[in-house]
Design a protein around this motif. Structure first.
Motif, PDB file in Angstrom:
ATOM      1  N   ILE A 145      36.695  58.229  27.834  1.00 35.41           N
ATOM      2  CA  ILE A 145      35.433  58.311  27.082  1.00 35.41           C
ATOM      3  C   ILE A 145      34.952  59.705  27.226  1.00 35.41           C
ATOM      4  N   TRP A 146      34.468  60.257  25.918  1.00 35.18           N
ATOM      5  CA  TRP A 146      34.011  61.576  26.219  1.00 35.18           C
ATOM      6  C   TRP A 146      32.550  61.428  26.105  1.00 35.18           C
ATOM      7  N   ARG A 147      31.750  62.242  27.191  1.00 37.12           N
ATOM      8  CA  ARG A 147      30.444  62.043  27.217  1.00 37.12           C
ATOM      9  C   ARG A 147      29.796  63.396  26.973  1.00 37.12           C
ATOM     10  N   TYR A 170      39.925  60.148  22.015  1.00 39.69           N
ATOM     11  CA  TYR A 170      39.329  59.249  22.980  1.00 39.69           C
ATOM     12  C   TYR A 170      39.294  57.594  22.553  1.00 39.69           C
ATOM     13  N   ASP A 171      38.988  56.880  23.243  1.00 41.08           N
ATOM     14  CA  ASP A 171      38.850  55.393  23.010  1.00 41.08           C
ATOM     15  C   ASP A 171      37.231  55.217  22.831  1.00 41.08           C
ATOM     16  N   GLY A 172      36.354  56.151  23.029  1.00 44.81           N
ATOM     17  CA  GLY A 172      34.980  56.230  22.794  1.00 44.81           C
ATOM     18  C   GLY A 172      34.271  57.158  23.253  1.00 44.81           C
ATOM     19  N   ALA A 173      32.917  57.333  22.846  1.00 45.18           N
ATOM     20  CA  ALA A 173      32.004  58.405  23.304  1.00 45.18           C
ATOM     21  C   ALA A 173      30.650  58.118  23.554  1.00 45.18           C
ATOM     22  N   LEU A 187      35.395  56.635  16.186  1.00 45.22           N
ATOM     23  CA  LEU A 187      36.205  56.355  17.391  1.00 45.22           C
ATOM     24  C   LEU A 187      35.823  54.805  17.595  1.00 45.22           C
ATOM     25  N   PRO A 188      36.596  54.214  18.327  1.00 46.81           N
ATOM     26  CA  PRO A 188      36.403  52.473  18.515  1.00 46.81           C
ATOM     27  C   PRO A 188      35.203  52.112  19.071  1.00 46.81           C
ATOM     28  N   LEU A 189      34.611  53.181  19.896  1.00 43.41           N
ATOM     29  CA  LEU A 189      33.306  52.555  20.581  1.00 43.41           C
ATOM     30  C   LEU A 189      32.462  53.868  20.743  1.00 43.41           C
ATOM     31  N   VAL A 190      31.074  53.764  20.333  1.00 43.60           N
ATOM     32  CA  VAL A 190      30.172  54.898  20.609  1.00 43.60           C
ATOM     33  C   VAL A 190      28.811  54.292  21.082  1.00 43.60           C
ATOM     34  N   ALA A 191      28.407  54.830  22.319  1.00 40.31           N
ATOM     35  CA  ALA A 191      27.231  54.310  22.956  1.00 40.31           C
ATOM     36  C   ALA A 191      26.323  55.211  23.075  1.00 40.31           C
ATOM     37  N   ILE A 192      25.027  54.932  22.906  1.00 44.02           N
ATOM     38  CA  ILE A 192      23.877  55.900  23.019  1.00 44.02           C
ATOM     39  C   ILE A 192      23.241  55.523  24.327  1.00 44.02           C
ATOM     40  N   ILE A 193      23.301  56.511  25.388  1.00 40.95           N
ATOM     41  CA  ILE A 193      22.835  56.374  26.901  1.00 40.95           C
ATOM     42  C   ILE A 193      22.119  57.680  27.218  1.00 40.95           C
ATOM     43  N   LEU A 404      28.692  49.345  29.274  1.00 40.14           N
ATOM     44  CA  LEU A 404      29.876  49.948  28.377  1.00 40.14           C
ATOM     45  C   LEU A 404      31.025  49.814  29.196  1.00 40.14           C
ATOM     46  N   LEU A 405      31.049  49.879  30.440  1.00 40.96           N
ATOM     47  CA  LEU A 405      32.504  49.650  31.092  1.00 40.96           C
ATOM     48  C   LEU A 405      32.991  48.152  30.874  1.00 40.96           C
ATOM     49  N   ALA A 406      32.101  47.362  30.895  1.00 38.14           N
ATOM     50  CA  ALA A 406      32.365  46.044  30.444  1.00 38.14           C
ATOM     51  C   ALA A 406      33.284  45.725  29.165  1.00 38.14           C
ATOM     52  N   ARG A 407      32.430  46.378  28.041  1.00 34.23           N
ATOM     53  CA  ARG A 407      32.682  46.205  26.665  1.00 34.23           C
ATOM     54  C   ARG A 407      34.312  46.942  26.323  1.00 34.23           C
ATOM     55  N   LEU A 408      34.420  48.126  27.127  1.00 32.64           N
ATOM     56  CA  LEU A 408      35.244  49.089  27.084  1.00 32.64           C
ATOM     57  C   LEU A 408      36.537  48.185  27.593  1.00 32.64           C
TER      58      LEU A 408
END
Length: 425
Positions: A145-147, A170-173, A187-193, A404-408
């Motif tokens: 994951i890229w943060r 990356y698998d997500g960001a 990317l497969p997964l993008v989250a807003i945190i 996020l970890l659970a989804r990933l």
């Protein structure tokens, strides 16, 4: 790379502030993930918001049974000059990452890529400095994951086109705000945190008023007179020169006012000392203007005291990934006058817990109004603390990361939608 030692933290200790329901949700989210191995990688162990975030987050992940390590990449002075230029470019500055700079960047990332990455199920890479790593590690076992912690809303097109190919590995960001997600980054997964603060840390825990006064006096300020403070890196995006100009406008009407600018020098920010010197020159000789850095013996406890002693906190940023010093000031019950940029508007609710400003003149006007209206200042400060308690404590951050970890880990390599995990209201 070098490992940072982080003490394990117990989530139960946060129940009096965050609430028992939050702690129970965290326990439930962590249960299926116990034993998952996580690594966080950034460019410094000292100074800046990423460091402030990682200490409690890593400590709490370990505390809920998810073994988590924090590693700091090693780089040269030339490398950090490149990455500072990249940071500025990604926030919109008119800069160029030329061929030799690109080669310097790649060489340092190649050197840091020689590591036992297979020891981890999830690797979280923070910001531009180590962003190339995912593309350099072949046959990786874990998810990466890229943060991104910076304001990526209006990047320099040339700098963005240079770094974007590295990010596609990356698998997500994770981004702090939805507007920072670039439409051409698929990317497969993008989250807003959004980021958060640790209310139990040395920097944010309650202090005895007598200690606050003693610290302020030790550094030459008068606790009986109005104090305005900005706590941030010495960086052009934080606009300390504009803060000095706003202070001078306020001082014409309120000669008794004092200004404090305080910041730490991060090891991955080679421009820090240059801009610190420039700020000193701009300030000139003024016995009521205090400019302090870690070389003066400023640590977390002193910053805590300064923020509590201040009548008004300023964060006059021109670009701002999020602005944890805003969060800190609000948590201490102080209204914040903040630049209308990046993550500041989801923290500073204009007219409720502070003011958003677009200019030196607005900054001076709102600051002076707060200084002259103590009842409203106290009311706004109380609203600011509650806003932080509800939205920006590390327990919320931990909860979002566990989701996020659970989804990933549950999803295949190509997961469905880009989904924000949090929206402030």
């Amino acid at each position: 790379m070098k490992q940072v030692t982080v003490p394990t933290l117990r989530v139960e200790a946060y129940a009096p502030l965050a609430g028992e329901a939050v702690v129970e949700r965290i326990r439930a989210l962590a249960r299926p993930l116990v034993g998952l191995r996580v690594a966080h990688v950034n460019a410094t162990a000292y100074g800046g918001g990423v460091v402030e975030l990682l200490f409690p987050l890593v400590g709490l992940l370990n505390g809920v049974g998810i073994p988590t390590d924090w590693w700091v990449m090693e780089g040269t002075d030339a490398f950090f000059r490149v990455t500072k230029t990249a940071h500025n470019g990604l926030q919109g500055a008119d800069v160029v990452i030329d061929g030799p700079m690109q080669e310097t960047y790649r060489e340092v990332n190649v050197a840091n890529s020689r590591f036992d990455w297979d020891a981890y199920d999830v690797v979280v890479i923070h910001d531009p400095q180590p962003a190339a790593l995912a593309s350099l590690v072949e046959h990786r076992r874990g998810r990466w994951i890229w943060r991104c912690h910076i304001d990526l809303s209006r990047p320099n097109p040339g700098v963005w086109s240079w770094i974007r190919p590295y990010l596609t590995a990356y698998d997500g960001a994770i981004f702090s705000l939805a507007p920072y997600v670039q439409p051409d980054l698929s990317l497969p997964l993008v989250a807003i945190i959004p980021p958060s603060i640790d209310p139990l840390s040395e920097k944010n825990r309650d202090l005895d008023p007598a200690e606050v006064e003693a610290i302020v006096r030790r550094f030459g300020m008068d606790p009986r007179r109005p104090l305005v403070a900005q706590v941030s890196r010495f960086d052009p995006w934080k606009d300390p020169l504009g803060v000095v100009d706003a202070y001078r406008l306020v001082k014409r009407e309120m000669p008794e006012v004092q200004l404090l600018l305080v910041g730490s020098m991060a090891t991955d920010d080679p421009e820090g000392w240059t801009f610190y010197d420039r700020t000193l020159r701009h300030a000139g000789e003024d016995p009521d203007l205090f400019i302090l850095a870690n070389l003066h013996g400023i640590n977390h406890r002193e910053v805590n005291a300064f923020q509590r002693a201040a009548d008004v906190i300023i964060q006059k940023s021109l670009r701002e990934g999020f602005g944890l010093t805003v969060t800190e000031g609000l948590w201490k019950g102080r209204p914040v006058v903040g630049g209308n940029a990046g993550g500041i508007p989801i923290q500073v609710l204009d007219g409720q817990n502070g003011f958003l400003v677009e200019s030196v003149e607005q900054c001076a006007d709102r600051t002076q109004w707060l200084l002259q209206n103590p009842a409203e200042r106290a009311r706004m400060g109380g609203e600011g603390r509650e806003h932080v308690r509800r939205h920006f404590l590390v327990t919320r951050d931990l909860e979002d990361h566990l989701q996020l970890l659970a989804r990933l880990m549950a999803a295949p390599a190509a997961v469905e939608a880009r989904t924000g995990l949090f929206v402030a209201n």
